[in-house]
Enzyme design. Structure first.
Site: not given
Lengths: 137, 299
Positions: B86-89, B252
């Site tokens: 995760g952690l990609c906007g 991203s």
């Protein structure tokens, strides 16, 4: 009239080779093929195996995977999954890969895995073939 | 009114977080460049493949291949190329939203990347297979996925295969995109340029058109070569999709992490101001107490 051929071997990750050569021998699907400059335009499949080309009097070998070749009077382009120069072949690793692939062939595999393993086996065999030839000669 | 100790603690924790996001931003930037270079080094391959396809299509007029066969669509397959982490906007949210319109009974879902697989599980959709691919996608991985799709199509299990992935438009713009893989309707030219899609390059077209005049011989024949070229073409399309998805993910994430770092900096600034105010107020009130006490003593 072209006196030399430009041999190009390209894979998805790099252009493995782009050099002027005098003669190319390659493993076409229907059998070994030898090509000199001014060959008639020709397209066919290549099997995994060994490409040999001559520059002046020197002969160089490369291992390639299955793919396609497009031959023009002054240019040969090989489109393949893998291409490794003789000097870069790690015999131990290729041997290991071959053993691994052969071991997996004896397991129960579905068709897709089978194809992948067979491709891997062909690739490692091609590398071994190129490498071992040098030891003999 | 928070105490100075609480404020100090908060500032420290935010600073730590910002260090992590900063590091992630740098890593993502490096990986994005790597994905872009990977796409660029594949360019000669793409050009050559395009050239061969172009020549073949000129020479083969009536051609049919099992991979091009159009059937009434009873069941279709959708391959979802998402990220592992995760952690990609908003990347995955935007991507997974596109799944919703698909009929869950008549669609077989396949996932490449963990986030997509998790989503399918959570929404109880029919997940048939899950693939993994590395940070710098390997052609072998693409080939595995592509083989699987071709087999499902050829065996008649599904009548249409589509792929849903994030198209890399530019570093700051990525869009979810659905592309039909099978049956192959027309052979589009492969576009190797991950870097900038807004400016169309026509260098490749010029190169291929100059060779149209050449008459090739084929072995065994043109149709046969074209037939065995098609699976390769498909493998390469899947490979490109993986590269696009990875490049999108990293850019991203880079943008998301940059925002996070900036936010953290702003927070630290605000909190430091607050902290100084509280500290000053405490000092002032202490001074006030001392002077009052001293004055009381004098009296």
């Amino acid at each position: 009239m072209a006196q030399t051929l430009r041999l190009e071997i390209v894979t998805p990750s790099e252009t493995a080779l782009s050099e002027d050569v005098d003669y190319v021998g390659l493993p076409a699907a229907a059998g070994e093929m030898g090509i000199y400059p001014n060959h008639v335009p020709f397209v066919t499949e290549v099997a995994a195996g060994e490409v040999a080309f001559q520059q002046k009097s020197k002969t160089v070998f490369m291992a390639i995977g299955a793919g396609f070749v497009q031959i023009m009077p002054d240019r040969i382009s090989i489109l393949t999954d893998m291409a490794i120069n003789e000097d870069h072949i790690d015999e131990e690793r290729a041997e290991e890969a071959r053993k691994r692939a052969e071991a997996r062939l004896s397991e129960q595999l579905n068709e897709e895995e089978m194809a992948v393993v067979q491709a891997a086996l062909a690739n490692s065999l091609a590398q071994l073939k190129v490498k071992r030839r040098r030891h003999r000669g | 009114m928070p105490s100075t100790r609480d404020l100090r603690r908060r500032i420290k924790s935010i600073r730590n977080t910002s260090q992590i996001t900063k590091a992630m931003q740098m890593v993502a930037a490096a990986k994005m460049r790597k994905a872009q270079t990977a796409a660029l080094t594949g360019r000669p391959y793409t050009d050559l493949l395009n050239q061969m396809l172009g020549n073949l299509q000129n020479d083969v007029s009536e051609f049919s291949h099992p991979l091009m066969e159009e059937r009434p669509v009873k069941k279709s397959a959708l391959l979802i190329v998402s990220t592992d982490k995760g952690l990609c906007g908003p990347l995955n949210t935007n991507l997974l939203r596109e799944i919703l319109p698909y009929d869950r009974d008549n669609t077989v879902f396949l996932a490449a990347g963990r986030k997509g697989a998790q989503f399918l599980h959570r929404t109880r959709r029919n997940l048939k297979a899950e693939f993994t691919f590395k940070d710098s996608p390997d052609f072998v991985e693409a080939r595995g996925i592509s083989r699987f799709l071709q087999d499902s199509f050829l065996s008649g299990e599904v009548d249409k295969v589509e792929v849903l992935y994030t198209n890399f438009v530019s570093t700051i713009r990525q869009e979810p995109k659905v592309r039909q893989l099978l049956p192959i309707l027309e052979l589009e030219k492969l576009d190797p340029d991950l870097v900038d899609k807004d400016s169309e390059s026509d260098a490749g077209d010029a190169a291929s058109s100059s060779q149209d005049a050449t008459e090739f011989l084929y072995e065994p024949d043109a149709a046969g070569v074209l037939g065995s070229l098609l699976p390769h073409y498909l493998n390469y399309v899947v490979f490109q999709v993986l590269l696009e998805a990875k490049a999108s993910e990293h850019s991203s994430r880079m943008v998301a992490m940059k925002n996070a770092t900036d936010n953290a900096k702003q927070l630290i600034k605000d909190l430091t101001l607050e902290y100084n105010k509280v500290r000053q107020a405490a000092i002032t009130s202490e001074l006030l107490e001392i002077t009052t006490a001293a004055m009381a003593m004098e009296n």
